[in-house]
Design an enzyme around this catalytic site. Structure first.
Site, PDB file in Angstrom:
ATOM      1  N   TYR A  72       1.033  -1.307  -0.129  1.00  0.00           N
ATOM      2  CA  TYR A  72       0.093  -0.022   0.087  1.00  0.00           C
ATOM      3  C   TYR A  72       0.997   1.211   0.160  1.00  0.00           C
ATOM      4  CZ  TYR A  72      -4.996  -0.818   0.970  1.00  0.00           C
ATOM      5  OH  TYR A  72      -6.466  -1.093   0.886  1.00  0.00           O
ATOM      6  N   ARG A  82       3.841  10.251  -9.424  1.00  0.00           N
ATOM      7  CA  ARG A  82       2.953  10.735 -10.788  1.00  0.00           C
ATOM      8  C   ARG A  82       2.217  12.059 -10.442  1.00  0.00           C
ATOM      9  NH1 ARG A  82      -1.305   9.057 -14.220  1.00  0.00           N
ATOM     10  NH2 ARG A  82      -1.720  11.307 -15.096  1.00  0.00           N
ATOM     11  N   ASP A  86       2.421  15.826 -12.440  1.00  0.00           N
ATOM     12  CA  ASP A  86       1.430  16.828 -12.839  1.00  0.00           C
ATOM     13  C   ASP A  86       1.298  17.966 -12.484  1.00  0.00           C
ATOM     14  OD1 ASP A  86      -0.062  14.669 -14.229  1.00  0.00           O
ATOM     15  OD2 ASP A  86      -1.017  13.681 -12.514  1.00  0.00           O
ATOM     16  N   MET A  90       1.639  21.725 -14.259  1.00  0.00           N
ATOM     17  CA  MET A  90       0.693  22.847 -13.984  1.00  0.00           C
ATOM     18  C   MET A  90       1.394  24.160 -13.851  1.00  0.00           C
ATOM     19  SD  MET A  90      -2.022  20.471 -11.988  1.00  0.00           S
ATOM     20  CE  MET A  90      -2.604  21.686 -10.741  1.00  0.00           C
ATOM     21  N   PHE A 113      -5.063  18.817 -14.162  1.00  0.00           N
ATOM     22  CA  PHE A 113      -5.441  19.175 -12.893  1.00  0.00           C
ATOM     23  C   PHE A 113      -6.318  18.286 -12.355  1.00  0.00           C
ATOM     24  CE2 PHE A 113      -8.156  22.663 -15.031  1.00  0.00           C
ATOM     25  CZ  PHE A 113      -9.191  22.154 -14.701  1.00  0.00           C
ATOM     26  N   ASN A 134      -2.017  -0.236   8.164  1.00  0.00           N
ATOM     27  CA  ASN A 134      -2.124  -1.822   8.005  1.00  0.00           C
ATOM     28  C   ASN A 134      -0.908  -2.319   8.668  1.00  0.00           C
ATOM     29  OD1 ASN A 134      -3.500  -3.866   6.384  1.00  0.00           O
ATOM     30  ND2 ASN A 134      -4.011  -2.293   5.191  1.00  0.00           N
ATOM     31  N   ASP A 145      -2.566 -10.465  13.164  1.00  0.00           N
ATOM     32  CA  ASP A 145      -2.925 -10.037  11.756  1.00  0.00           C
ATOM     33  C   ASP A 145      -4.365  -9.188  11.944  1.00  0.00           C
ATOM     34  OD1 ASP A 145      -3.322  -9.520   9.033  1.00  0.00           O
ATOM     35  OD2 ASP A 145      -2.566 -11.513   8.648  1.00  0.00           O
ATOM     36  N   ASN A 152      -8.455  -8.214   3.175  1.00  0.00           N
ATOM     37  CA  ASN A 152      -7.324  -7.034   3.360  1.00  0.00           C
ATOM     38  C   ASN A 152      -6.611  -6.928   2.073  1.00  0.00           C
ATOM     39  OD1 ASN A 152      -5.813  -5.088   4.586  1.00  0.00           O
ATOM     40  ND2 ASN A 152      -4.557  -6.317   5.623  1.00  0.00           N
ATOM     41  N   SER A 155      -8.644  -5.760  -0.611  1.00  0.00           N
ATOM     42  CA  SER A 155      -8.740  -4.158  -0.690  1.00  0.00           C
ATOM     43  C   SER A 155      -7.840  -3.612  -1.215  1.00  0.00           C
ATOM     44  CB  SER A 155      -8.805  -3.795   0.994  1.00  0.00           C
ATOM     45  OG  SER A 155      -9.923  -4.247   1.550  1.00  0.00           O
ATOM     46  N   THR A 159      -7.697  -1.123  -4.871  1.00  0.00           N
ATOM     47  CA  THR A 159      -7.021   0.250  -4.803  1.00  0.00           C
ATOM     48  C   THR A 159      -6.020   0.326  -5.955  1.00  0.00           C
ATOM     49  OG1 THR A 159      -7.396   0.321  -2.287  1.00  0.00           O
ATOM     50  CG2 THR A 159      -5.876   2.094  -3.267  1.00  0.00           C
ATOM     51  N   THR A 211     -11.443   0.614  -0.288  1.00  0.00           N
ATOM     52  CA  THR A 211     -11.176   1.431   0.789  1.00  0.00           C
ATOM     53  C   THR A 211     -12.456   1.098   2.167  1.00  0.00           C
ATOM     54  OG1 THR A 211     -10.268   3.063  -0.393  1.00  0.00           O
ATOM     55  CG2 THR A 211     -10.963   3.827   1.762  1.00  0.00           C
ATOM     56  N   THR A 214     -11.300  -2.024   3.900  1.00  0.00           N
ATOM     57  CA  THR A 214     -10.397  -1.633   4.914  1.00  0.00           C
ATOM     58  C   THR A 214     -11.039  -1.136   6.069  1.00  0.00           C
ATOM     59  OG1 THR A 214      -8.481  -1.378   3.183  1.00  0.00           O
ATOM     60  CG2 THR A 214      -8.467  -0.569   5.034  1.00  0.00           C
ATOM     61  N   THR A 221     -10.950  -5.108  13.584  1.00  0.00           N
ATOM     62  CA  THR A 221      -9.451  -5.607  14.255  1.00  0.00           C
ATOM     63  C   THR A 221      -9.417  -4.428  15.573  1.00  0.00           C
ATOM     64  OG1 THR A 221      -8.615  -5.618  12.150  1.00  0.00           O
ATOM     65  CG2 THR A 221      -7.136  -5.441  13.964  1.00  0.00           C
ATOM     66  N   HIS A 294     -15.900  15.889   3.133  1.00  0.00           N
ATOM     67  CA  HIS A 294     -15.059  16.315   4.179  1.00  0.00           C
ATOM     68  C   HIS A 294     -14.853  15.459   5.175  1.00  0.00           C
ATOM     69  CE1 HIS A 294     -13.513  19.884   6.204  1.00  0.00           C
ATOM     70  NE2 HIS A 294     -13.754  19.243   7.601  1.00  0.00           N
ATOM     71  N   GLU A 296     -13.592  12.844   4.716  1.00  0.00           N
ATOM     72  CA  GLU A 296     -12.443  12.241   3.844  1.00  0.00           C
ATOM     73  C   GLU A 296     -11.077  12.893   4.195  1.00  0.00           C
ATOM     74  OE1 GLU A 296     -11.152   9.968   2.073  1.00  0.00           O
ATOM     75  OE2 GLU A 296      -9.451  10.674   1.110  1.00  0.00           O
ATOM     76  N   TYR A 298     -10.565  14.057   7.157  1.00  0.00           N
ATOM     77  CA  TYR A 298     -10.191  13.710   8.449  1.00  0.00           C
ATOM     78  C   TYR A 298      -9.789  12.256   8.334  1.00  0.00           C
ATOM     79  CZ  TYR A 298     -11.204  18.310   9.961  1.00  0.00           C
ATOM     80  OH  TYR A 298     -11.182  19.675   9.998  1.00  0.00           O
ATOM     81  N   SER A 309       1.612  11.865  17.006  1.00  0.00           N
ATOM     82  CA  SER A 309       1.705  11.753  18.529  1.00  0.00           C
ATOM     83  C   SER A 309       2.568  10.729  18.997  1.00  0.00           C
ATOM     84  CB  SER A 309       0.261  11.253  18.707  1.00  0.00           C
ATOM     85  OG  SER A 309      -0.684  12.100  18.386  1.00  0.00           O
ATOM     86  N   SER A 325      -7.304  13.773  26.866  1.00  0.00           N
ATOM     87  CA  SER A 325      -7.801  15.095  26.127  1.00  0.00           C
ATOM     88  C   SER A 325      -7.386  14.654  24.610  1.00  0.00           C
ATOM     89  CB  SER A 325      -7.145  16.278  26.502  1.00  0.00           C
ATOM     90  OG  SER A 325      -5.875  16.137  26.267  1.00  0.00           O
ATOM     91  N   THR A 369      -8.488  20.403  17.457  1.00  0.00           N
ATOM     92  CA  THR A 369      -7.127  20.417  16.859  1.00  0.00           C
ATOM     93  C   THR A 369      -6.249  21.084  17.509  1.00  0.00           C
ATOM     94  OG1 THR A 369      -8.113  20.298  14.405  1.00  0.00           O
ATOM     95  CG2 THR A 369      -5.942  20.457  14.596  1.00  0.00           C
ATOM     96  N   LYS A 372      -4.899  19.415  20.522  1.00  0.00           N
ATOM     97  CA  LYS A 372      -3.760  18.481  20.104  1.00  0.00           C
ATOM     98  C   LYS A 372      -2.401  19.238  19.950  1.00  0.00           C
ATOM     99  CE  LYS A 372      -6.343  14.965  17.728  1.00  0.00           C
ATOM    100  NZ  LYS A 372      -5.855  13.869  17.486  1.00  0.00           N
ATOM    101  N   HIS A 429      -4.616  26.963   0.934  1.00  0.00           N
ATOM    102  CA  HIS A 429      -4.983  26.341   2.105  1.00  0.00           C
ATOM    103  C   HIS A 429      -4.896  25.145   2.219  1.00  0.00           C
ATOM    104  CE1 HIS A 429      -7.390  25.384   5.599  1.00  0.00           C
ATOM    105  NE2 HIS A 429      -8.385  24.729   4.546  1.00  0.00           N
ATOM    106  N   PHE A 430      -5.619  24.427   1.274  1.00  0.00           N
ATOM    107  CA  PHE A 430      -5.835  22.742   1.457  1.00  0.00           C
ATOM    108  C   PHE A 430      -4.736  22.264   1.053  1.00  0.00           C
ATOM    109  CE2 PHE A 430      -8.152  22.942  -2.761  1.00  0.00           C
ATOM    110  CZ  PHE A 430      -7.195  21.990  -3.450  1.00  0.00           C
ATOM    111  N   HIS A 431      -3.613  22.791   0.433  1.00  0.00           N
ATOM    112  CA  HIS A 431      -2.221  22.098   0.016  1.00  0.00           C
ATOM    113  C   HIS A 431      -1.379  22.209   1.395  1.00  0.00           C
ATOM    114  CE1 HIS A 431      -3.367  22.138  -4.090  1.00  0.00           C
ATOM    115  NE2 HIS A 431      -2.156  20.928  -4.371  1.00  0.00           N
TER     116      HIS A 431
END
Lengths: 684, 222
Positions: A72, A82, A86, A90, A113, A134, A145, A152, A155, A159, A211, A214, A221, A294, A296, A298, A309, A325, A369, A372, A429-431
């Protein structure tokens, strides 16, 4: 207007023909040719060297969670390259396309894109995170296992099927030109009559099923298979975040399946879920897509939090600060992440009240967050911090992720979002959160657990070079994109006319070069480490002075992970075992070894995925007989597997004892050295 | 499956050689005594799958709720649905759930004959249901009320069709299970599969009850 296929005549190869290969477009042709050439070279090398039986026996048909995890992660890393190519295309297109057409025509740029987003989310970030889970989760739980080992393997191969279909689209036909979200009505047959969206739909549907399986597997598990004594409040933090992420998979991925199935019904059978005629409702697609999309985010970032952590605690030589906490914050994020999807389209016009609710919910996630972040800081406070490569990634993450979080809270304010919607500010932002969060975690996790998987460490110097270049490259690419976004530059522009954007766009393109240098260091690191594997050997199985159970077994672990299942008495079971050994200056007494039953290898997953690839390809090109063959074969494989009588193979107690004796010898050597060091320290 | 079948037999992994009592409670998977038994793990995993399947159905239900009135000047539910046919369909499916439950009782009593017979009845009722649903579909399409007529009909066909696909998959599974019981008898793994099949079939019934209420009854209401 193209007609839905139920009204078309049937050809033997459906829509597929000689003209499906883009002979007139040199760039995809050359890229596809290179990929095919490299693949043929690799396959040829494997065949000539006689590695096929080994690969088949030890990897392709393996149902061992460790092997599947490694595969995986490798898939994720390969697809990351790959997707990076791309991205580089761009950035270089925009660098030259100021008042000029650039080198990529619009229909090709649009595919790039779209492919970049799809590949990075589904086939780079997801496999990396799932691969690490995994590999690590059963080891951290102290078990042998996952709950369903053959599932598994299936799965993983599903993918891989999705990734393969996306890559086939490079040469045979085209990919979607809709952006990775594929909003209708653009993605409907009327406006996207080609095969691009179909490739998108089937690759995501097939890999999405993988997915989902999994998710089911890992939830079962974690909830039902833990070492004796490991209660919920003794589970390692990474296991907690993995539980949260997999619960999200189980609850969110069916939504993606349903949404893409609806889009497929629209395109294939003339349904009107999202069309702009006959009462279709395209905003329903947007809602459904983000009801999956959304969570996804998380699904990706919660395991990343877990990895960090573990790293903060290990490299600060301290238990994780605020364990409870942290668990609360993780589960809070898990819940709230289902209540914020509308912030992806505040501009839909749902009204001020609705937008306010979703804006506030979004800001609440930042609170969890924040908990954390402070816990990680307090974990380091007063600890003896070691700055190995994984820790560097963790520190880089903390700074970068806070910046991304702050711009996220800004975007969570609906009026601000109206100004910034679909701008490069959003892209930055999202990158910022996905690269700074997920990708950094991927690299940190790979460096951290690589010795566990392969028995030797990665080279420290090249690892640090990768980190610094990756971090610098990230800032040089994306900080300018924030500025360009604030200046009004929207995303997905094939060319532009505004002079004030230009310097920022050029700067971002230069950053890509720095990032590429980081990628090169990563490759060099791997090569150098493999060549010097004997110097970098991890003899004890505990290279970082770890605290959770994966470090209790040898590196690489035996197929059965643990000769006897460990007994857990606290949150840091391995740390306790180690302390006891040091205090008493001896290992725990030699256990009474027993035969161990392990799941037998099975090619089910590989064969299923093979026929799913055929079915997916047939569906894209409307080759109905081939689809029938694929589905029939899927059923045959199902029955064939169900008919199997022997599910397990036995590892005899003598073998277990021999392998475990080696591990104990290494530990005894370590203890002796450690005892000597401790004595010298006391004398000094 | 992993080596957990013997978890209820005392101390299978000899983990308690230090300080554990010889007699320990059966592992429940709550972390007190190690991994749960394979029976628990398989059934638990299947429940999680069923939950995810219900999430998927809920999307189609939500889409139907959104598109229910989007008839595009075409026919609505009360112009199309045949209450009698739906009543028979519902009766078939509920009866099949009953016979499926009876097959589980027969399995408990280890009666191969009655298990097979009850499964056959279940499958037969399921087949009748499918034929009725199929004839409804073809009838609608012949009337010009196919899924391409309006968004309402799209969501109707998708929701009922998705349920029908599940029943079809269930029938394939049922046939396979009948063959397995015949050839392999009541082995532990076959028993687990029968349990999962039972769960699956009852879950489809629950979904049909929701479908019957939310799609047909509300659709037929004036």
């Amino acid at each position: 207007v193209p007609t839905p296929i139920i009204q078309q005549g049937a050809e033997v190869f459906g829509r597929l023909g000689w003209q499906s290969i883009p002979w007139d477009q040199p760039i995809p042709l050359a890229a596809g040719g290179t990929v095919i050439l490299v693949m043929l070279c690799v396959i040829g090398w494997v065949v000539v060297k006689g590695y096929v039986p080994y690969l088949w026996r030890e990897w392709i048909t393996s149902v061992d969670h460790k092997r599947i995890g490694v595969m995986y992660t490798m898939l994720g890393v390969v697809m990351l390259f790959r997707g990076f190519i791309d991205a580089a295309m761009m950035r270089s297109q925009q660098a030259v396309a100021f008042q000029a057409p650039g080198f990529l025509p619009p229909q090709h740029y649009d595919q790039i894109f779209t492919a970049h987003g799809t590949i990075m989310i589904f086939f780079a970030a997801m496999p990396m995170m799932i691969g690490l889970m995994n590999f690590v989760i059963p080891l951290q739980l102290g078990i042998r296992d996952v709950a369903f080992p053959t599932l598994n393997s299936t799965s993983f191969w599903l993918t891989a099927t999705g990734a393969l279909l996306v890559n086939i689209s490079l040469v045979v036909g085209e990919f979607a030109q809709t952006g990775w979200v594929a909003y209708p009505p653009l993605s409907e047959l009327r406006y996207s009559p080609g095969v691009g969206v179909d490739y998108y739909i089937w690759s995501l549907l097939i890999s999405g099923v993988g997915t989902l399986m999994t998710g089911i597997n890992l939830v079962t598990t974690i909830l039902k298979m833990r070492a004796p004594g490991m209660t919920y409040t003794r589970m390692p933090m990474y296991t907690w975040t993995a539980l949260a992420a997999n619960l999200l998979i189980v609850a969110a991925f069916p939504v993606l399946t349903a949404t893409l199935a609806m889009l497929a019904l629209d395109r294939y059978l003339g349904f009107h879920f999202f069309t702009d005629t006959a009462g279709g409702n395209m905003m329903m697609y947007v809602n459904l897509f983000w009801a999956w999309g959304h969570p996804e985010v998380y699904i990706l970032v919660l395991p990343a939090f877990g990895i960090f952590s573990e790293i903060f605690s290990t490299f600060s030589s301290k238990p994780l600060f605020g364990y409870r906490s942290m668990v609360m914050a993780t589960m809070a994020i898990c819940l709230i992440s289902f209540t914020v999807w509308l912030h992806h389209f505040f501009t839909m016009g749902a009204g001020a009240d609705v937008n306010a609710v979703f804006g506030i919910a979004t800001s609440l996630i930042a609170v969890a967050t924040g908990v954390k972040i402070y816990n990680w800081i307090f974990t380091m406070y007063g600890g003896s911090v070691r700055f190995d490569t994984p820790m560097l990634w963790a520190l880089g993450f903390m700074v970068t992720f806070v910046i991304g979080g702050v711009t996220g809270v800004l975007l969570a304010v609906p009026p601000a979002d109206f100004a910034l919607h679909n701008s490069l500010f959003l892209v930055a932002h999202f990158h910022n959160v996905i690269i700074g969060g997920v990708l950094f975690a991927g690299f940190a996790g790979i460096t951290f657990w690589f010795p566990k998987a392969f028995g030797f460490r990665l080279h420290e110097g090249w690892g640090k070079a990768t980190f610094w270049l990756g971090l610098a490259g990230f800032y040089v690419v994306f900080m300018p994109l924030y500025m360009a976004g604030l200046l009004g530059m929207t995303r997905r522009l094939q060319h532009y006319e505004v002079a004030s954007w230009r310097p920022w766009v050029i700067a971002a393109s230069l950053g890509i070069i720095v990032m590429a240098a980081g990628g090169a260091c990563q490759v060099i690191q791997l090569v150098v480490s493999i060549r010097r594997r004997h110097q970098l050997r991890d003899a004890t199985g505990d290279p970082w002075d770890g605290r959770s159970l994966e470090w209790a077994t040898s590196s690489p672990p035996p197929a059965f992970n643990f000769a006897v299942l460990p007994q857990v008495h606290g949150t840091e079971p391995y740390w306790q075992i180690k302390r006891r050994a040091i205090e008493t200056q001896q290992l725990a007494e030699q256990p009474d070894y027993q035969d161990i039953a392990l799941p037998r290898n099975s090619p089910t997953g590989f064969i299923t995925a093979f026929f799913c690839t055929l079915t997916g390809f047939a569906l894209v090109w409307h080759i109905w007989w081939l689809m029938g063959v694929g589905l029939l074969a899927a059923y045959v494989v199902f029955v064939w597997f169900a008919w199997r009588d022997v599910h397990e193979k036995i590892v005899p107690a003598q073998v277990v004892e021999r392998l475990d004796r080696e591990r104990r010898r290494a530990r005894a050597d370590w203890l002796q050295r450690h005892g000597a060091e401790a004595g010298a320290e006391a004398a000094a | 499956m992993t080596a957990t079948t013997v978890a209820h037999e005392g101390d299978p992994y000899k983990v308690g050689h230090h300080d554990r009592p010889a007699q320990q409670p059966a592992a429940t998977g709550h972390g007190d005594a190690g991994p749960a038994s394979t029976n628990v793990i398989v059934a638990y995993g299947f429940w999680i799958y069923l939950l995810s399947d219900i999430v998927m159905f809920s999307c189609f239900f939500a889409a139907h709720a959104v598109l229910q009135s989007a008839t595009a000047q075409g026919p609505a539910g009360r112009d199309l649905f045949d209450a009698n046919r739906v009543a028979i369909e519902t009766a078939c499916l509920l009866a099949s759930s009953f016979t499926c439950g009876m097959s589980a009782v027969a399995t408990q009593l280890r009666s191969r004959l009655w298990t097979e017979l009850m499964l056959l009845l279940t499958g037969g009722l399921g087949l009748v249901f499918l034929l009725l649903a199929g004839s409804e579909f073809t009838g609608l399409i012949h009337q010009g009320a196919g899924p391409d007529r309006s968004a309402f009909l799209s969501s109707f066909f998708a929701l009922v069709g998705c349920h029908g696909l599940h029943v079809t998959a269930g029938l394939l599974w049922l046939g396979t299970m009948m063959a397995q019981v015949l050839v392999k008898g009541f082995r532990p793994d076959i028993l687990r599969r029968l349990l999962c099949f039972n769960l699956f079939w009852h879950a489809l019934d629950i979904i049909w009850v929701a479908l019957f209420t939310l799609v047909y009854l509300i659709g037929l209401a004036p």
